[in-house]
Design a protein around this motif. Structure first.
Motif, PDB file in Angstrom:
ATOM      1  N   VAL A   1      -0.349  -9.344  -3.430  1.00 52.56           N
ATOM      2  CA  VAL A   1      -0.694  -8.715  -2.143  1.00 52.56           C
ATOM      3  C   VAL A   1      -0.193  -9.539  -0.952  1.00 52.56           C
ATOM      4  O   VAL A   1       0.484  -8.995  -0.073  1.00 52.56           O
ATOM      5  CB  VAL A   1      -2.220  -8.457  -2.055  1.00 52.56           C
ATOM      6  N   PRO A   2      -0.487 -10.852  -0.886  1.00 52.01           N
ATOM      7  CA  PRO A   2       0.008 -11.593   0.289  1.00 52.01           C
ATOM      8  C   PRO A   2       1.535 -11.533   0.414  1.00 52.01           C
ATOM      9  O   PRO A   2       2.060 -11.301   1.504  1.00 52.01           O
ATOM     10  CB  PRO A   2      -0.478 -13.034   0.031  1.00 52.01           C
ATOM     11  N   ALA A   3       2.259 -11.725  -0.705  1.00 51.20           N
ATOM     12  CA  ALA A   3       3.729 -11.733  -0.624  1.00 51.20           C
ATOM     13  C   ALA A   3       4.258 -10.361  -0.197  1.00 51.20           C
ATOM     14  O   ALA A   3       5.205 -10.266   0.594  1.00 51.20           O
ATOM     15  CB  ALA A   3       4.334 -12.145  -1.964  1.00 51.20           C
ATOM     16  N   ALA A   4       3.649  -9.290  -0.720  1.00 45.32           N
ATOM     17  CA  ALA A   4       4.121  -7.949  -0.362  1.00 45.32           C
ATOM     18  C   ALA A   4       3.831  -7.652   1.102  1.00 45.32           C
ATOM     19  O   ALA A   4       4.706  -7.189   1.848  1.00 45.32           O
ATOM     20  CB  ALA A   4       3.469  -6.902  -1.264  1.00 45.32           C
ATOM     21  N   LEU A   5       2.597  -7.936   1.541  1.00 43.10           N
ATOM     22  CA  LEU A   5       2.249  -7.599   2.931  1.00 43.10           C
ATOM     23  C   LEU A   5       2.962  -8.504   3.929  1.00 43.10           C
ATOM     24  O   LEU A   5       3.352  -8.059   5.008  1.00 43.10           O
ATOM     25  CB  LEU A   5       0.729  -7.661   3.131  1.00 43.10           C
ATOM     26  N   GLU A   6       3.143  -9.761   3.571  1.00 39.62           N
ATOM     27  CA  GLU A   6       3.844 -10.671   4.486  1.00 39.62           C
ATOM     28  C   GLU A   6       5.359 -10.446   4.440  1.00 39.62           C
ATOM     29  O   GLU A   6       6.092 -10.928   5.301  1.00 39.62           O
ATOM     30  CB  GLU A   6       3.508 -12.133   4.142  1.00 39.62           C
ATOM     31  N   GLY A   7       5.813  -9.699   3.439  1.00 39.28           N
ATOM     32  CA  GLY A   7       7.249  -9.510   3.260  1.00 39.28           C
ATOM     33  C   GLY A   7       7.841  -8.347   4.034  1.00 39.28           C
ATOM     34  O   GLY A   7       9.045  -8.116   3.962  1.00 39.28           O
ATOM     35  N   ARG A   8       7.013  -7.567   4.741  1.00 38.15           N
ATOM     36  CA  ARG A   8       7.561  -6.463   5.528  1.00 38.15           C
ATOM     37  C   ARG A   8       7.178  -6.616   6.992  1.00 38.15           C
ATOM     38  O   ARG A   8       6.283  -7.392   7.336  1.00 38.15           O
ATOM     39  CB  ARG A   8       7.115  -5.089   5.004  1.00 38.15           C
ATOM     40  N   ALA A   9       7.851  -5.858   7.856  1.00 41.32           N
ATOM     41  CA  ALA A   9       7.534  -5.866   9.282  1.00 41.32           C
ATOM     42  C   ALA A   9       6.577  -4.711   9.600  1.00 41.32           C
ATOM     43  O   ALA A   9       6.424  -3.777   8.799  1.00 41.32           O
ATOM     44  CB  ALA A   9       8.820  -5.725  10.088  1.00 41.32           C
ATOM     45  N   TYR A  10       5.957  -4.778  10.768  1.00 33.07           N
ATOM     46  CA  TYR A  10       4.928  -3.792  11.147  1.00 33.07           C
ATOM     47  C   TYR A  10       5.189  -3.220  12.533  1.00 33.07           C
ATOM     48  O   TYR A  10       5.790  -3.876  13.383  1.00 33.07           O
ATOM     49  CB  TYR A  10       3.543  -4.460  11.081  1.00 33.07           C
ATOM     50  N   ALA A  11       4.664  -1.996  12.723  1.00 30.88           N
ATOM     51  CA  ALA A  11       4.914  -1.291  13.981  1.00 30.88           C
ATOM     52  C   ALA A  11       3.838  -1.553  15.021  1.00 30.88           C
ATOM     53  O   ALA A  11       4.017  -1.195  16.186  1.00 30.88           O
ATOM     54  CB  ALA A  11       5.001   0.216  13.699  1.00 30.88           C
ATOM     55  N   ALA A  12       2.703  -2.130  14.620  1.00 31.01           N
ATOM     56  CA  ALA A  12       1.610  -2.371  15.579  1.00 31.01           C
ATOM     57  C   ALA A  12       0.767  -3.537  15.075  1.00 31.01           C
ATOM     58  O   ALA A  12       0.817  -3.874  13.890  1.00 31.01           O
ATOM     59  CB  ALA A  12       0.743  -1.118  15.711  1.00 31.01           C
ATOM     60  N   SER A  13       0.000  -4.106  15.970  1.00 31.29           N
ATOM     61  CA  SER A  13      -0.875  -5.218  15.590  1.00 31.29           C
ATOM     62  C   SER A  13      -2.155  -4.673  14.958  1.00 31.29           C
ATOM     63  O   SER A  13      -2.580  -3.547  15.242  1.00 31.29           O
ATOM     64  CB  SER A  13      -1.234  -6.055  16.814  1.00 31.29           C
ATOM     65  N   ALA A  14      -2.787  -5.490  14.131  1.00 32.84           N
ATOM     66  CA  ALA A  14      -4.065  -5.108  13.514  1.00 32.84           C
ATOM     67  C   ALA A  14      -4.744  -6.368  13.009  1.00 32.84           C
ATOM     68  O   ALA A  14      -4.079  -7.375  12.728  1.00 32.84           O
ATOM     69  CB  ALA A  14      -3.838  -4.134  12.353  1.00 32.84           C
ATOM     70  N   SER A  15      -6.058  -6.297  12.907  1.00 33.42           N
ATOM     71  CA  SER A  15      -6.827  -7.430  12.385  1.00 33.42           C
ATOM     72  C   SER A  15      -7.969  -6.841  11.578  1.00 33.42           C
ATOM     73  O   SER A  15      -8.821  -6.127  12.124  1.00 33.42           O
ATOM     74  CB  SER A  15      -7.357  -8.263  13.557  1.00 33.42           C
ATOM     75  N   LEU A  16      -7.969  -7.075  10.283  1.00 31.59           N
ATOM     76  CA  LEU A  16      -8.985  -6.438   9.438  1.00 31.59           C
ATOM     77  C   LEU A  16      -9.104  -7.160   8.108  1.00 31.59           C
ATOM     78  O   LEU A  16      -8.240  -7.971   7.745  1.00 31.59           O
ATOM     79  CB  LEU A  16      -8.618  -4.968   9.202  1.00 31.59           C
ATOM     80  N   VAL A  17     -10.182  -6.816   7.403  1.00 30.44           N
ATOM     81  CA  VAL A  17     -10.374  -7.346   6.047  1.00 30.44           C
ATOM     82  C   VAL A  17     -10.124  -6.201   5.062  1.00 30.44           C
ATOM     83  O   VAL A  17     -10.693  -5.113   5.192  1.00 30.44           O
ATOM     84  CB  VAL A  17     -11.789  -7.938   5.883  1.00 30.44           C
ATOM     85  N   LEU A  18      -9.242  -6.471   4.119  1.00 29.09           N
ATOM     86  CA  LEU A  18      -8.788  -5.452   3.170  1.00 29.09           C
ATOM     87  C   LEU A  18      -9.269  -5.821   1.774  1.00 29.09           C
ATOM     88  O   LEU A  18      -8.989  -6.923   1.286  1.00 29.09           O
ATOM     89  CB  LEU A  18      -7.253  -5.405   3.198  1.00 29.09           C
ATOM     90  N   ARG A  19      -9.964  -4.891   1.135  1.00 22.59           N
ATOM     91  CA  ARG A  19     -10.379  -5.123  -0.257  1.00 22.59           C
ATOM     92  C   ARG A  19      -9.501  -4.279  -1.167  1.00 22.59           C
ATOM     93  O   ARG A  19      -9.373  -3.073  -0.974  1.00 22.59           O
ATOM     94  CB  ARG A  19     -11.845  -4.721  -0.426  1.00 22.59           C
TER      95      ARG A  19
END
Ligand SMILES: CC(=O)SCCNC(=O)CCNC(=O)[C@H](O)C(C)(C)COP(=O)(O)OP(=O)(O)OC[C@H]1O[C@@H](n2cnc3c(N)ncnc32)[C@H](O)[C@@H]1OP(=O)(O)O
Length: 431
Positions: free
Chosen positions: A329-347
């Motif tokens: 999960v960290p490598a996949a999510l950190e490996g792409r770019a994003y269109a907007a900012s967000a701050s959340l906890v994901l289970r």
């Protein structure tokens, strides 16, 4: 992206080797240098996809596209044709385009189990071994194209890209877009296959979910490999300076000469730019003696309706195509770019464990940082929904409406906004 890992260098998974061994089955890596073993493996794949005996010419043609893959076979010494594996699988690491770049993807293909050996857990042994191997090798995502949509969810794979089949009644398809400045020209099929490879390679990173092709893939599109008896015609588009900018392979069936209503099927179309794409579409739609154009395996957001006077004329049917399985999960999510900012906890829940965990996801300036946390989640989903949402092809809001994502509307909305992409992800090849 740095050079991708050569999967052929990895050892055989010991867990599945011993599990299969206990059942009298030998799980082996195929030695590419042994032509007889390699050819028997290819023949087993052919049989496994419900075909009969593989033609000798095709067996020989399979050598190149299998030469760079890791090939696995399961052998049953008690069967009369013991040289043919009763199960097959191939895999390799491919750079997959993601927002902002590429990520290594563990591609899985040619999964077959002989009709005589099905539903005894052999495919499960093979697939679970692949996931262990991919994760151990540090590959964050696995991918495949599925023959049936019911097979791979149990291993954590989910649809991430879609394809459309477009149909156009050419009698109603009045062209609206500007005239293209270049020209459409016939070219021979060998040259067309080579040009497909070139254009695909220089454009693939512009489409999310794409991977590199290989020569036989393009030769198949022009009927120089696979279904060679099909009458395929190939054309290219050259711009004002004579540079090739796109290529299309098609065939025409039906009674074109009797009733003028032949059916033109586009077998492959790839273009460097929108002008070349439109010009090749126009060539197909305005072809003499053709009443209908059918284009399978095209993007769902093909600009076609906007190229015509009447946007209702092209109709499309959509299906899943590229399936993804998040392994890290960290490598996949950190490996792409994003269109907007967000701050959340994901289970994320994952019965096989790889993606399981609770993560604090901070997205700022287009990139994410992901860290394990004990905090209460704002968004909860399984590895399946994460795979479907990863490239932006499916929204969390839609998955939430189906009861497959839980959480606050604000957090789901923020993550959706961050994951949003400008064009629909599109994988143009089957593997
Ligand atoms: C990426 C690709 O290569 S896609 C190509 C897949 N291959 C094909 O379509 C070729 C024809 N089919 C086959 O060769 C085989 O039937 C396979 C590979 C699909 C399955 O092989 P098997 O060894 O029979 O699968 P196995 O016995 O390990 O089954 C594991 C689970 O999958 C389920 N399953 C297997 N095949 C299917 C199927 N076609 N549809 C739905 N469920 C299936 C089994 O019921 C079992 O379920 P469980 O969760 O209760 O354990």
């Amino acid at each position: 992206m740095a050079d991708t890992l050569d999967a052929r260098t990895l050892p055989l998974d010991e867990t599945s080797r011993s599990a299969l061994d206990e059942r009298g089955l030998a799980y082996r890596l195929i030695d590419h240098a042994d032509g007889l073993v390699l050819d028997a493996w290819s023949r087993a794949v052919h049989r496994g996809f419900t075909h009969g005996e593989m033609p000798a010419e095709e067996v020989a043609e399979w050598r190149e596209p299998m030469s760079w893959r890791r090939l696995l076979g399961v052998y049953d010494p008690t069967v009369p044709q013991a040289d043919l594996p009763v199960a097959t699988l191939s895999s390799w690491v491919a750079p997959m385009s993601v927002p902002g770049g590429e990520l290594p993807m563990w591609a899985i293909s040619t999964v077959t189990v002989a009709g005589t050996h099905r539903r005894r857990g052999i495919a499960r042994s093979l697939l679970e071994a692949e996931l262990r191997d991919a994760r151990a090798a540090g590959v964050p995502i696995a991918g495949l194209t599925a023959s049936e949509a019911t097979i791979y969810g149990r291993y954590g794979f989910a649809p991430a890209t879609t394809i459309a089949t477009w149909r156009v009644d050419t009698g109603r398809a009045a062209w609206r877009a500007p005239d293209a400045p270049g020209r459409v020209q016939y070219l021979d099929r060998e040259a067309a296959a080579a040009l497909m490879g070139e254009v695909h390679e220089r454009t693939r990173t512009a489409r999310l979910g794409e991977i590199p092709g290989w020569p036989r893939r393009w030769r198949g599109r022009v009927a120089l490999a696979e279904k060679k008896d099909e009458e395929v015609v190939t054309v290219r588009y050259v711009d004002e300076s004579g540079e090739p900018r796109g290529v299309m392979a098609y065939r025409i069936e039906g009674h074109a000469e009797e009733d003028g209503r032949g059916v033109l099927t586009i077998r492959y179309l790839v273009a460097d730019d929108d002008v070349a794409l439109a010009a090749l579409w126009r060539f197909a739609l305005e072809h003499d003696l053709v009443g209908e154009v059918v284009a399978p395996m095209r993007p769902v957001d093909e600009p076609l309706p906007w190229l015509l006077d009447d946007p209702r004329v092209p109709v499309s049917s959509v299906t899943d195509h590229g399936w993804l399985r998040i392994l890290d999960v960290p490598a996949a999510l950190e490996g792409r770019a994003y269109a907007a900012s967000a701050s959340l906890v994901l289970r994320v829940t994952d019965p096989l464990g790889y993606a399981d965990g609770t993560w604090r996801v901070e997205i700022a300036d287009g990139r994410a940082s992901v860290a394990s946390t004990e905090d209460e989640p704002d968004v909860e989903l399984s590895v399946l929904e994460l795979g479907s949402a990863y490239l932006g092809g499916f929204s969390l809001a839609a998955l939430s409406a189906a009861g497959r994502v839980a959480g606050t509307a604000d957090a789901i909305g923020a993550l959706d906004a961050a994951l949003r992409v400008p064009r629909a992800p599109f994988l143009s090849i089957v593997y």
